[in-house]
Each structure stands twice: as C-alpha cells, then as structure tokens.
Design a protein around this motif. Structure first.
Motif, PDB file in Angstrom:
ATOM      1  N   TYR A  39       0.833  -1.204   0.000  1.00 34.36           N
ATOM      2  CA  TYR A  39       0.000   0.000   0.000  1.00 34.36           C
ATOM      3  C   TYR A  39       0.871   1.259   0.000  1.00 34.36           C
ATOM      4  CZ  TYR A  39      -3.663   3.302   1.049  1.00 34.36           C
ATOM      5  OH  TYR A  39      -4.530   4.362   0.990  1.00 34.36           O
ATOM      6  N   LEU A  40       1.887   1.291   0.856  1.00 30.72           N
ATOM      7  CA  LEU A  40       2.765   2.456   0.905  1.00 30.72           C
ATOM      8  C   LEU A  40       3.513   2.643  -0.408  1.00 30.72           C
ATOM      9  CD1 LEU A  40       4.243   2.174   4.490  1.00 30.72           C
ATOM     10  CD2 LEU A  40       2.544   3.803   3.672  1.00 30.72           C
ATOM     11  N   ARG A  41       3.960   1.561  -0.991  1.00 32.86           N
ATOM     12  CA  ARG A  41       4.695   1.653  -2.248  1.00 32.86           C
ATOM     13  C   ARG A  41       3.801   2.182  -3.367  1.00 32.86           C
ATOM     14  NH1 ARG A  41       7.560  -3.391  -2.753  1.00 32.86           N
ATOM     15  NH2 ARG A  41       9.126  -2.402  -1.484  1.00 32.86           N
ATOM     16  N   ASN A  42       2.531   1.794  -3.366  1.00 35.99           N
ATOM     17  CA  ASN A  42       1.612   2.219  -4.412  1.00 35.99           C
ATOM     18  C   ASN A  42       1.049   3.614  -4.188  1.00 35.99           C
ATOM     19  OD1 ASN A  42       1.884  -0.196  -5.795  1.00 35.99           O
ATOM     20  ND2 ASN A  42       0.115  -1.119  -4.813  1.00 35.99           N
ATOM     21  N   GLU A  43       0.800   3.987  -2.944  1.00 37.48           N
ATOM     22  CA  GLU A  43       0.088   5.231  -2.644  1.00 37.48           C
ATOM     23  C   GLU A  43       0.964   6.334  -2.060  1.00 37.48           C
ATOM     24  OE1 GLU A  43      -3.085   5.638  -3.493  1.00 37.48           O
ATOM     25  OE2 GLU A  43      -3.166   3.579  -4.222  1.00 37.48           O
ATOM     26  N   GLY A  44       2.142   5.982  -1.540  1.00 31.62           N
ATOM     27  CA  GLY A  44       2.948   6.967  -0.837  1.00 31.62           C
ATOM     28  C   GLY A  44       4.158   7.430  -1.627  1.00 31.62           C
ATOM     29  N   LYS A  45       4.724   8.541  -1.167  1.00 29.89           N
ATOM     30  CA  LYS A  45       5.983   9.058  -1.695  1.00 29.89           C
ATOM     31  C   LYS A  45       6.937   9.139  -0.514  1.00 29.89           C
ATOM     32  CE  LYS A  45       3.699  11.529  -5.304  1.00 29.89           C
ATOM     33  NZ  LYS A  45       3.405  12.754  -5.968  1.00 29.89           N
ATOM     34  N   PHE A  46       8.095   8.531  -0.663  1.00 27.64           N
ATOM     35  CA  PHE A  46       9.039   8.411   0.439  1.00 27.64           C
ATOM     36  C   PHE A  46      10.007   9.584   0.470  1.00 27.64           C
ATOM     37  CE2 PHE A  46       7.713   4.114  -0.546  1.00 27.64           C
ATOM     38  CZ  PHE A  46       7.460   3.591   0.705  1.00 27.64           C
ATOM     39  N   ILE A  47      10.310  10.037   1.689  1.00 25.91           N
ATOM     40  CA  ILE A  47      11.316  11.074   1.922  1.00 25.91           C
ATOM     41  C   ILE A  47      12.281  10.513   2.957  1.00 25.91           C
ATOM     42  CG2 ILE A  47      11.752  13.434   2.693  1.00 25.91           C
ATOM     43  CD1 ILE A  47       8.786  14.014   1.970  1.00 25.91           C
ATOM     44  N   CYS A  48      13.579  10.469   2.630  1.00 26.69           N
ATOM     45  CA  CYS A  48      14.554   9.928   3.578  1.00 26.69           C
ATOM     46  C   CYS A  48      14.714  10.880   4.762  1.00 26.69           C
ATOM     47  CB  CYS A  48      15.887   9.648   2.886  1.00 26.69           C
ATOM     48  SG  CYS A  48      16.831  11.092   2.410  1.00 26.69           S
ATOM     49  N   GLU A  49      15.270  10.364   5.830  1.00 27.54           N
ATOM     50  CA  GLU A  49      15.410  11.145   7.060  1.00 27.54           C
ATOM     51  C   GLU A  49      16.291  12.378   6.856  1.00 27.54           C
ATOM     52  OE1 GLU A  49      16.102  10.227  11.769  1.00 27.54           O
ATOM     53  OE2 GLU A  49      17.238   9.022  10.333  1.00 27.54           O
ATOM     54  N   ASP A  50      17.380  12.238   6.091  1.00 27.22           N
ATOM     55  CA  ASP A  50      18.275  13.372   5.861  1.00 27.22           C
ATOM     56  C   ASP A  50      17.549  14.519   5.139  1.00 27.22           C
ATOM     57  OD1 ASP A  50      20.365  12.020   7.070  1.00 27.22           O
ATOM     58  OD2 ASP A  50      21.117  11.214   5.165  1.00 27.22           O
ATOM     59  N   CYS A  51      16.816  14.196   4.101  1.00 23.12           N
ATOM     60  CA  CYS A  51      16.089  15.230   3.351  1.00 23.12           C
ATOM     61  C   CYS A  51      14.978  15.842   4.204  1.00 23.12           C
ATOM     62  CB  CYS A  51      15.502  14.653   2.061  1.00 23.12           C
ATOM     63  SG  CYS A  51      16.759  14.229   0.844  1.00 23.12           S
ATOM     64  N   PHE A  52      14.308  15.027   4.996  1.00 21.93           N
ATOM     65  CA  PHE A  52      13.253  15.536   5.868  1.00 21.93           C
ATOM     66  C   PHE A  52      13.831  16.512   6.887  1.00 21.93           C
ATOM     67  CE2 PHE A  52      10.372  15.441   9.492  1.00 21.93           C
ATOM     68  CZ  PHE A  52       9.164  15.702   8.872  1.00 21.93           C
ATOM     69  N   ASN A  53      14.966  16.154   7.466  1.00 18.67           N
ATOM     70  CA  ASN A  53      15.597  17.036   8.455  1.00 18.67           C
ATOM     71  C   ASN A  53      16.113  18.318   7.830  1.00 18.67           C
ATOM     72  OD1 ASN A  53      15.062  15.323  10.591  1.00 18.67           O
ATOM     73  ND2 ASN A  53      16.983  14.218  10.352  1.00 18.67           N
TER      74      ASN A  53
END
Length: 57
Positions: A39-53
């Motif tokens: 579900y996450l792979r199909n519906e979500g967009k991932f942001i790594c911890e470094d970019c989020f910080n």
C-alpha cells in the motif's frame, strides 16, 4: 519481487530496510488492509530522514 526499490523523492537515494523514512500520502478511505508495504509503495511518496531534516522537499 518485481517492484522497483523505494527511493527518496528529493535525493533519489534508495530506501533500505530499517531506514527511517517519512511518507507523504493521503489518509486512506478504506480500512482493514493488511499489506502495508504494498500500500505504501503504491500510494505513498518516500522522503529519507536526511532530506526531511533538511526540509529540502
């Protein structure tokens, strides 16, 4: 699996197992789904911890 590996939408870094990630997505209308990774792979967009910080998204 035949799916592409999840990547950060900001820096294109591959997300590996046990990495801390943030997922940008809409709250699901349905309930009771069990395959959370799919579900996450199909519906979500991932942001790594470094970019989020760095707040660079």
């Amino acid at each position: 699996m035949l799916w592409d590996k999840p990547i950060c939408i900001v820096c294109d870094k591959e997300i590996k197992e046990d990495d801390v990630v943030f997922v940008k997505m809409r709250y699901p209308k349905r309930k009771g789904f069990t395959e959370i990774k799919v579900y996450l792979r199909n519906e979500g967009k991932f942001i790594c911890e470094d970019c989020f910080n760095n707040k660079s998204y």
